[in-house]
Scaffold this active site. Sequence first.
Site, PDB file in Angstrom:
ATOM      1  N   SER A 144      -5.269   1.224   5.526  1.00  0.00           N
ATOM      2  CA  SER A 144      -6.678   0.997   5.238  1.00  0.00           C
ATOM      3  C   SER A 144      -7.436   2.282   5.534  1.00  0.00           C
ATOM      4  O   SER A 144      -6.992   3.129   6.317  1.00  0.00           O
ATOM      5  CB  SER A 144      -7.211  -0.128   6.128  1.00  0.00           C
ATOM      6  OG  SER A 144      -8.623  -0.189   6.120  1.00  0.00           O
ATOM      7  N   TYR A 157      -8.588  -4.725  14.079  1.00  0.00           N
ATOM      8  CA  TYR A 157      -8.103  -4.239  12.786  1.00  0.00           C
ATOM      9  C   TYR A 157      -8.018  -2.716  12.779  1.00  0.00           C
ATOM     10  O   TYR A 157      -7.023  -2.137  12.334  1.00  0.00           O
ATOM     11  CB  TYR A 157      -9.045  -4.727  11.683  1.00  0.00           C
ATOM     12  CG  TYR A 157      -8.552  -4.492  10.282  1.00  0.00           C
ATOM     13  CD1 TYR A 157      -7.635  -5.365   9.688  1.00  0.00           C
ATOM     14  CD2 TYR A 157      -9.009  -3.420   9.520  1.00  0.00           C
ATOM     15  CE1 TYR A 157      -7.195  -5.166   8.388  1.00  0.00           C
ATOM     16  CE2 TYR A 157      -8.577  -3.212   8.227  1.00  0.00           C
ATOM     17  CZ  TYR A 157      -7.673  -4.089   7.664  1.00  0.00           C
ATOM     18  OH  TYR A 157      -7.235  -3.886   6.370  1.00  0.00           O
TER      19      TYR A 157
END
Length: 262
Positions: A144, A157
Site C-alpha cells: 500500500s 494498517y
Amino acid sequence: MGILSSKNAVVTGSTSGIGLAIARAFAAEGANITLNGLSTPEEMEAERRAIETEFGVKCRFSDANMMNGEEVTAMVVEAEQAFGSVDVLVNNAGIQHVSPIESFPDDKWEAIIRINLMAAFYSIKAALPGMKERGWGRIINTSSAHALVASPFKSAYVAAKHGMTGLTKTVALEAATFGVTVNAIAPGYVWTPLVERQIPDTMKARNMTEEQVKHDVLLAAQPTKEFVTVEEVAGVAVFLCSDAAKQMTGTTLSVDGGWTAQ
C-alpha cells in the site's frame, strides 16, 4: 502461450477486489490458480468454474484462515500437492480498521497484523523452499502507499504495511541467487470492498459525509484525482512475473496516482 503457461499460482484474499483481478490476470496468462478467501462455497465455486471455463486452466479454492499460521502453511502445501508446485505466490489478503490509537480495539490491532503481515511470513516460509529448488519463483506482496507514508487513525494498517516493506526486502536478498524475485506493489486508493468498508469509520473519526471522505480524504491524497483500478494493479503483477522483470527484486512499486511523489 501466456507468460505463465505451466506455472501454478496461489493468490490470498482473491475472492474479490485486487486479489481476484490478479488471479484472473494470471489465469489469462496460462497459470493454474489457487484462490483463497471468505466467500460462501457457492460463490467461490461459481468463480472457480468461471476461471476454468474462461481461461482453460485449473482452478482450486482454499478457505484457509489468514489469522492462523498453520492454515496458511497448509494452504501452500496443499497447492503444491494438487498442482506439483507453487511458482507464484501473491500475498494479498488484508483487512483495515480506522480509529484513533487511544481507542483502537486490541483485537482489531492483532487481526490486522496477523492477516496483513504475519500471514505473508507463513506463506513465504512454506513456498520459498520449492521455488529455490526449482530455480524459479515470483513472490508478490500487495502492499500500500501506507507502506511508505502514514495517515491518521490507521496505526495497525500502516505498521503492517511498513513491515511488509522490510519483509519484502529481506526475503529478496535471501532468494536473490535462486532465480526467485520478491517484490511489493503499493497501490493508492483502489475502489475495492476494503476501501468501501472503511468509509463509515472514517466518516465517524473525521466527522465528515461520505462524499467528503471520498474527495477530501481518499482522493485528496492522489494527484490524479482518480481511484486506481484493480486491473491496473493486476497488470503490474503480471509484469513482475515476466522475464523483463527478472532483475527487479526487493522493490516496492507505487501505483498510487502520484500520492507518494508529494
